[in-house]
Write an enzyme that holds these catalytic residues in place. Structure first.
Site, mmCIF file in Angstrom:
data_model
loop_
_atom_site.group_PDB
_atom_site.id
_atom_site.type_symbol
_atom_site.label_atom_id
_atom_site.label_comp_id
_atom_site.label_asym_id
_atom_site.label_seq_id
_atom_site.Cartn_x
_atom_site.Cartn_y
_atom_site.Cartn_z
ATOM 1 N N GLU A 1 0.823 -1.216 0.000
ATOM 2 C CA GLU A 1 0.000 0.000 0.000
ATOM 3 C C GLU A 1 0.854 1.262 0.000
ATOM 4 O OE1 GLU A 1 -2.834 -0.093 3.234
ATOM 5 O OE2 GLU A 1 -4.067 -1.593 2.208
ATOM 6 N N GLU B 1 -6.621 -7.068 -0.971
ATOM 7 C CA GLU B 1 -6.892 -6.891 0.462
ATOM 8 C C GLU B 1 -8.225 -6.184 0.636
ATOM 9 O OE1 GLU B 1 -3.437 -5.581 3.015
ATOM 10 O OE2 GLU B 1 -5.014 -4.411 3.990
HETATM 11 C C1 IDC Z 1 -2.589 -4.051 10.238
HETATM 12 C C2 IDC Z 1 -2.701 -5.190 11.221
HETATM 13 C C3 IDC Z 1 -2.198 -4.753 12.573
HETATM 14 C C4 IDC Z 1 -0.798 -4.172 12.414
HETATM 15 C C5 IDC Z 1 -0.809 -3.058 11.400
HETATM 16 C C6 IDC Z 1 0.541 -2.420 11.171
HETATM 17 O O1 IDC Z 1 -4.043 -5.638 11.300
HETATM 18 O O2 IDC Z 1 -2.173 -5.834 13.472
HETATM 19 O O3 IDC Z 1 -0.365 -3.682 13.654
HETATM 20 O O4 IDC Z 1 -1.283 -3.568 10.170
HETATM 21 O O5 IDC Z 1 1.394 -3.288 10.523
HETATM 22 C C7 IDC Z 1 -3.972 -2.287 5.702
HETATM 23 C C8 IDC Z 1 -2.616 -2.877 5.639
HETATM 24 C C9 IDC Z 1 -2.444 -3.953 6.687
HETATM 25 C C10 IDC Z 1 -3.167 -3.578 7.977
HETATM 26 C C11 IDC Z 1 -4.662 -3.560 7.653
HETATM 27 C C12 IDC Z 1 -5.530 -3.335 8.883
HETATM 28 O O6 IDC Z 1 -2.297 -3.399 4.365
HETATM 29 O O7 IDC Z 1 -1.067 -4.128 6.925
HETATM 30 O O8 IDC Z 1 -2.921 -4.546 8.958
HETATM 31 N N1 IDC Z 1 -4.885 -2.555 6.646
HETATM 32 O O9 IDC Z 1 -5.342 -2.097 9.462
HETATM 33 N N2 IDC Z 1 -4.483 -1.390 4.892
HETATM 34 C C13 IDC Z 1 -5.714 -1.023 5.344
HETATM 35 C C14 IDC Z 1 -5.987 -1.776 6.466
#
Ligand code: IDC
Length: 328
Positions: A162, A254
């Site tokens: 992202e 995702e």
């Molecule tokens: C989140 C995980 C969380 C972690 C965070 C940081 O759920 O446990 O602490 O990342 O690494 C995304 C991202 C994805 C995120 C997810 C949810 O690609 O890494 O995971 N998210 O927040 N984009 C939108 C949402």
């Protein structure tokens, strides 16, 4: 040894199912090497195909949710046709121990392949938003993955997760540097290119897919990624996905039934997205295979420390709902 309907799996004496990747009835056995045709992902025979499955969480945090029994559940109980494997560039992931996380991603590619599933190898960048910040590691990672798996017919490469706070030309220039590293070893697998605004085709930045349509990545057999978290994305992102997927090849690598924080399921809105993706045969992987307290973490808390992964009793409401969507 018992053959399960002679189709997906062979059960060993230990009750562990070992898929026959070449078996005609597995997803890979059925569709063969996928490729991009027009705006669609197509089977080797040239027919549009929709892949549906799950994304792992960071492999540095939840490898115990990806053991053989769990993989059996996704392949044979959920009937998933694809698994996205998220190797974090930072946050205790790849940069801490490149060999360990390359080996882990590689082992998971093998586990999914043995069960006849497609695999998306995701280089999970997030912070900083410019993927160029980690490009040396990205190149080393993909070089090694492509070297090990280039002969497989089921591997797709997602070159960054992202990007954020960067414009399309920055992402495009990153893509045009990383893609050749993969292509030097693997000439014909599908490569997924991330998009501005946390892979929202720019929507989260107040723009849209036009920048990409006007100035596409100079490479073949590629798709662009789109991510959404249903409650906030809502109708505007849904309409944009519908429009953009008729102009560009799009893969939703995702998405969540909840907000990005992991709370607040919106199943009616999620259903509108899965209906659209089904209708237009847009592939997707849902976030995520994990067992923490958040609602989008599909397993109930602590499940991955146990031995049972199949069925709905181990699943949160989002997990049970998404499993149904994958099973179709
Ligand atoms: C989140 C995980 C969380 C972690 C965070 C940081 O759920 O446990 O602490 O990342 O690494 C995304 C991202 C994805 C995120 C997810 C949810 O690609 O890494 O995971 N998210 O927040 N984009 C939108 C949402």
């Amino acid at each position: 040894m018992a053959t399960v309907l002679g189709l997906f799996a062979v059960n060993t004496a230990r009750g562990e199912a070992i898929g026959a990747a070449a078996g005609a009835r597995t997803p890979v056995g059925t569709y063969g090497k996928v490729r991009v045709c027009g705006t669609q992902l197509c089977s080797a025979a040239g027919k549009p195909v929709q892949l549906r499955g799950m994304s792992t969480h960071g492999t540095q945090w939840y490898p115990h949710c990806l053991v053989n029994r769990a993989m059996d559940a996704f392949a044979y109980d959920w009937k998933a046709s694809v698994l996205r494997i998220s190797t974090y560039a930072r946050e205790g992931g790849y940069e801490k121990n490149p060999k360990k996380f390359t080996d882990l991603a590689s082992q998971l590619v093998d586990r999914a392949s043995a069960r006849g599933m497609y695999v998306i190898v995701d280089w999970h960048t997030l912070n900083p938003g410019d993927p160029n910040a980690d490009i040396a590691n990205a190149k080393a990672f993909f070089k090694e993955i492509a070297k090990r798996h280039k002969r497989k017919s089921n591997v797709l490469y997602e070159i960054a997760n992202e990007p954020n706070h960067v414009n399309w030309s920055t992402i495009k220039s990153y893509a045009e540097k990383v893609i050749p590293v993969i292509r030097a070893l693997d000439r014909d697998s599908v490569i997924l290119v991330p998009t501005p605004g946390w892979s929202t085709l720019g929507l989260a930045d107040g723009s849209n897919e036009q920048a990409i349509v006007d100035d596409p990545v100079r490479a073949t057999n590629i798709m662009y990624t789109f991510h959404f978290y249903a409650p906030k994305a809502g109708e505007p992102f849904l309409k944009a996905l519908d429009r953009a997927s008729s102009r560009l090849p799009v893969f939703v690598t995702e998405w969540g039934t909840t907000s990005w924080t992991g709370y607040g399921n919106d199943f009616p809105m999620s259903q509108r997205y899965t209906d659209l993706m089904k209708k237009k045969k847009i592939g997707w992987t849902n976030w995520s295979i994990s067992d923490n307290a958040r609602e989008f973490s599909v397993f109930n808390k602590g499940v991955c420390s146990g031995r049972t992964f199949a069925g709905t009793r181990v699943l949160k409401p989002a997990g049970a709902w998404v499993r149904n969507q994958i099973r179709g």
